[in-house]
Scaffold this active site. Structure first.
Site, PDB file in Angstrom:
ATOM      1  N   CYS A  79       0.815  -1.221   0.000  1.00  0.00           N
ATOM      2  CA  CYS A  79       0.000   0.000   0.000  1.00  0.00           C
ATOM      3  C   CYS A  79       0.854   1.280   0.000  1.00  0.00           C
ATOM      4  CB  CYS A  79      -0.987  -0.030   1.164  1.00  0.00           C
ATOM      5  SG  CYS A  79      -2.391   1.104   0.933  1.00  0.00           S
ATOM      6  N   HIS A 167      -3.944  -5.092   0.729  1.00  0.00           N
ATOM      7  CA  HIS A 167      -3.412  -5.569   2.009  1.00  0.00           C
ATOM      8  C   HIS A 167      -3.522  -7.096   2.089  1.00  0.00           C
ATOM      9  CE1 HIS A 167      -2.792  -1.749   4.175  1.00  0.00           C
ATOM     10  NE2 HIS A 167      -3.736  -1.290   3.370  1.00  0.00           N
ATOM     11  N   GLU A 169      -2.382  -8.946   4.410  1.00  0.00           N
ATOM     12  CA  GLU A 169      -2.397  -9.408   5.800  1.00  0.00           C
ATOM     13  C   GLU A 169      -3.796  -9.564   6.381  1.00  0.00           C
ATOM     14  OE1 GLU A 169      -1.723  -4.865   6.008  1.00  0.00           O
ATOM     15  OE2 GLU A 169      -1.366  -6.534   4.640  1.00  0.00           O
ATOM     16  N   SER A 221       1.418 -13.517  38.120  1.00  0.00           N
ATOM     17  CA  SER A 221       0.110 -12.864  38.205  1.00  0.00           C
ATOM     18  C   SER A 221      -1.037 -13.862  38.152  1.00  0.00           C
ATOM     19  CB  SER A 221      -0.051 -11.882  37.033  1.00  0.00           C
ATOM     20  OG  SER A 221      -0.119 -12.602  35.803  1.00  0.00           O
ATOM     21  N   GLY A 222      -0.735 -15.113  37.781  1.00  0.00           N
ATOM     22  CA  GLY A 222      -1.796 -16.086  37.548  1.00  0.00           C
ATOM     23  C   GLY A 222      -2.194 -16.160  36.092  1.00  0.00           C
ATOM     24  N   GLY A 223      -1.665 -15.215  35.285  1.00  0.00           N
ATOM     25  CA  GLY A 223      -1.996 -15.180  33.863  1.00  0.00           C
ATOM     26  C   GLY A 223      -1.076 -16.037  33.013  1.00  0.00           C
ATOM     27  N   VAL A 224      -1.390 -16.104  31.730  1.00  0.00           N
ATOM     28  CA  VAL A 224      -0.655 -16.962  30.802  1.00  0.00           C
ATOM     29  C   VAL A 224       0.787 -16.495  30.627  1.00  0.00           C
ATOM     30  CG1 VAL A 224      -0.544 -17.801  28.421  1.00  0.00           C
ATOM     31  CG2 VAL A 224      -2.752 -17.591  29.555  1.00  0.00           C
ATOM     32  N   ASP A 225       0.995 -15.192  30.419  1.00  0.00           N
ATOM     33  CA  ASP A 225       2.328 -14.688  30.086  1.00  0.00           C
ATOM     34  C   ASP A 225       3.342 -14.944  31.192  1.00  0.00           C
ATOM     35  OD1 ASP A 225       1.072 -13.777  27.802  1.00  0.00           O
ATOM     36  OD2 ASP A 225       0.809 -11.743  28.554  1.00  0.00           O
ATOM     37  N   SER A 226       3.012 -14.534  32.418  1.00  0.00           N
ATOM     38  CA  SER A 226       3.985 -14.708  33.504  1.00  0.00           C
ATOM     39  C   SER A 226       4.205 -16.186  33.808  1.00  0.00           C
ATOM     40  CB  SER A 226       3.527 -13.961  34.763  1.00  0.00           C
ATOM     41  OG  SER A 226       2.372 -14.540  35.326  1.00  0.00           O
ATOM     42  N   THR A 227       3.173 -17.002  33.618  1.00  0.00           N
ATOM     43  CA  THR A 227       3.307 -18.441  33.877  1.00  0.00           C
ATOM     44  C   THR A 227       4.260 -19.095  32.884  1.00  0.00           C
ATOM     45  OG1 THR A 227       1.058 -18.541  34.766  1.00  0.00           O
ATOM     46  CG2 THR A 227       2.046 -20.618  34.085  1.00  0.00           C
TER      47      THR A 227
END
Length: 509
Positions: A79, A167, A169, A221-227
């Site tokens: 583009c 585009h 994508e 934190s209990g979340g996916v990323d930190s785990t």
């Protein structure tokens, strides 16, 4: 040369999508602002230029330095990028006489061109521009057209430079992913080696080298990323990793105890710290959303710092920073300029003398889950909905009290458990309840009530950048509403939020 792809961002709302599609094809890529090229371009085997809301004809046109790229590396311009290459290399870009926005179909494809290998005439593409390329640049060869756009795609003769005005994508370009794959495999000759297994193997080795025999502290934190970050670090350095899970008093019902137990079952070295009273005391009387966020952030750092001092000779702070955090914190001249500051990007307070290690810094959210699956992390934990860092404090509109937290925890538990029981949880990207700062009149039995109103929110999304409300069944909403009003003292009215992002945000504060 390696197998990496460089994407230069000119501020398009779709730039992150380019990176996601490239990663989905198992090619590693990095996204950089157009005016901040990486120091070592030799690290990249191909370059993609994104779209932009700017016009190449305007005084404030975005002007990249492509002297070390064009004609020297395989280049795909999308583009704005396509128009830039034409406008400044002997072509002609002018305002379009017709509306070039939305779906279109290819009416011509030049034969034996690798970029369009396996793509048929009439393939649907997505246009989004007000200018158009009237004349191709010097040595330009037209590769594809639509009924309204003659120069929908072209290449520069004698170079591995390709350009398209649509585009690839976005999902509306039916063969867009195929076109990207053709560019990367048939033109740039890159091998797709970016897989979760390879990432885990490379990252564990890299972490061992980076950290050595020093100790790392990581806030869970209990979340996916930190785990996932914790499990990767644990596999690399074992008991050198010390995890701290802080209860700020603003978590979901029983979440502190449940998640702590889950972590201990995963073999992580975790210490649970209940600082509920400290957070609630600091929040007393504060109703401004940003004030609440800053207070929670400040107290968390204080609590975390107190606990980290109990771990002797710790040198590193582990963080679950992921790639969208990094991208949003980079300033790009355009609509994808810094949207918000992230608590886990941009360094630490001066008094915390720790080096930062971020195992997931280059991953998108869906990639984090794929890596987590490779690491053998429980599907239930990997499938958890995102939860805001400030917790229920920003789902309680107005000031925060222990009583309000308890009310909202009960409401939230009924809603989330209901989604799970009715097999709706995995169809929703994020869900939660909001306690509104108003009371409404109601009748219970023969008595008049004047109690709280709660709003339920459920959205579908890929990465939270955009989101749409979920059309939950009326019968389900009816059951949940009745359960909340009957079981949660202090609530007599339930409403459902049907706003999309944009223009609304997922959270209310």
């Amino acid at each position: 040369m390696n197998n990496s792809v460089l994407i230069l961002d000119f501020g398009s709302q779709y730039t992150q999508l380019i990176a996601r599609r490239v990663r989905e094809l198992n090619f590693f890529c990095e996204l950089h602002p157009f005016n901040h090229l990486p120091e070592n371009l030799d690290d990249f085997s191909a370059v993609i230029l994104s779209g932009s809301p700017y016009s190449v004809r305007s005084e404030d046109a975005l002007l990249p330095d492509l002297s070390k790229i064009k004609g020297k590396k395989p280049l795909l311009a999308v583009c704005y990028g396509a128009q830039y290459l034409a406008h400044f290399n002997g072509g002609n870009v002018a305002p379009s006489n017709i509306r070039e926005y939305g779906r279109a179909n290819l009416s011509f494809i030049k034969e034996n061109e690798p970029l369009f290998d396996g793509i048929a005439i009439d393939s649907q593409v997505w246009m989004s521009h007000s200018d158009t390329i009237k004349e191709l640049p010097t040595r330009g060869v037209c590769l594809a057209s639509t009924n309204d756009v003659v120069n929908a795609a072209y290449r520069i003769d004698g170079e591995q430079t390709y350009a398209i005005q649509f585009h690839p994508e976005v999902s509306h370009s039916i063969d867009g992913k195929k076109l990207l794959e053709n560019f990367l495999t048939k033109i740039a000759k890159i091998t797709p080696t970016w897989t979760p297994d390879n990432f885990v193997e490379m990252t564990i080795q890299s972490l061992k080298e980076q950290v050595g025999d020093e100790k790392v502290i990581l806030g869970l934190s209990g979340g996916v990323d930190s785990t996932v970050a914790a499990v990767l670090l644990n596999k690399a350095i074992g008991n050198q990793l010390h995890c701290i899970f802080v209860n700020n008093g603003l978590l979901r019902k029983n979440e502190f105890e449940n998640v702590l137990k889950q972590y201990e079952g995963m073999g992580l070295n975790v210490k649970g710290v209940d600082a509920s009273e400290r957070f609630l005391t600091a929040l007393a009387g504060k109703s401004d959303p940003e004030d609440k966020r800053k207070t929670i952030g400040r107290v968390f750092i204080e609590v975390f710092d107190d606990e980290s001092h109990k771990i002797e000779d710790a040198k590193w702070l582990g963080q679950g920073t992921i790639y969208p955090d990094v991208i949003e914190s980079l300033s790009v001249k355009g609509p994808s300029a810094t949207i918000k500051s992230h608590h886990n990007v941009g360094g630490l307070p001066d008094f915390m003398k720790l080096k930062v290690v971020e195992p997931l810094r280059m991953l998108f959210k869906d990639e984090v889950r794929r890596v987590g699956k490779t690491l053998g992390i429980d599907e239930e934990l990997l499938g958890r909905h995102p939860f805001p860092g400030p917790g229920l404090a920003i789902r309680i509109l107005g000031d925060v009290t222990a009583e309000k937290v308890q009310i909202l925890q009960e409401v939230d538990a009924i809603f989330i458990n209901g989604l799970k029981e009715h097999n709706l949880y995995d169809k929703v990207w994020q869900a939660g309840a909001i306690l509104l700062p108003i009371n409404s009149v109601g009748v219970m039995g023969d008595e008049r009530t004047y109690e709280k109103v709660v709003a339920l929110r459920a959205v579908e999304s890929v990465d939270g950048m955009t989101a749409d409300w979920v059309d939950l069944p009326y019968t389900f909403l009816q059951k949940i509403s009745n359960a909340i009003i009957n079981k949660v003292k202090g609530v007599n009215r339930v409403v459902y939020d049907i706003s999309s992002k944009p223009p609304a945000t997922i959270e209310w504060e």
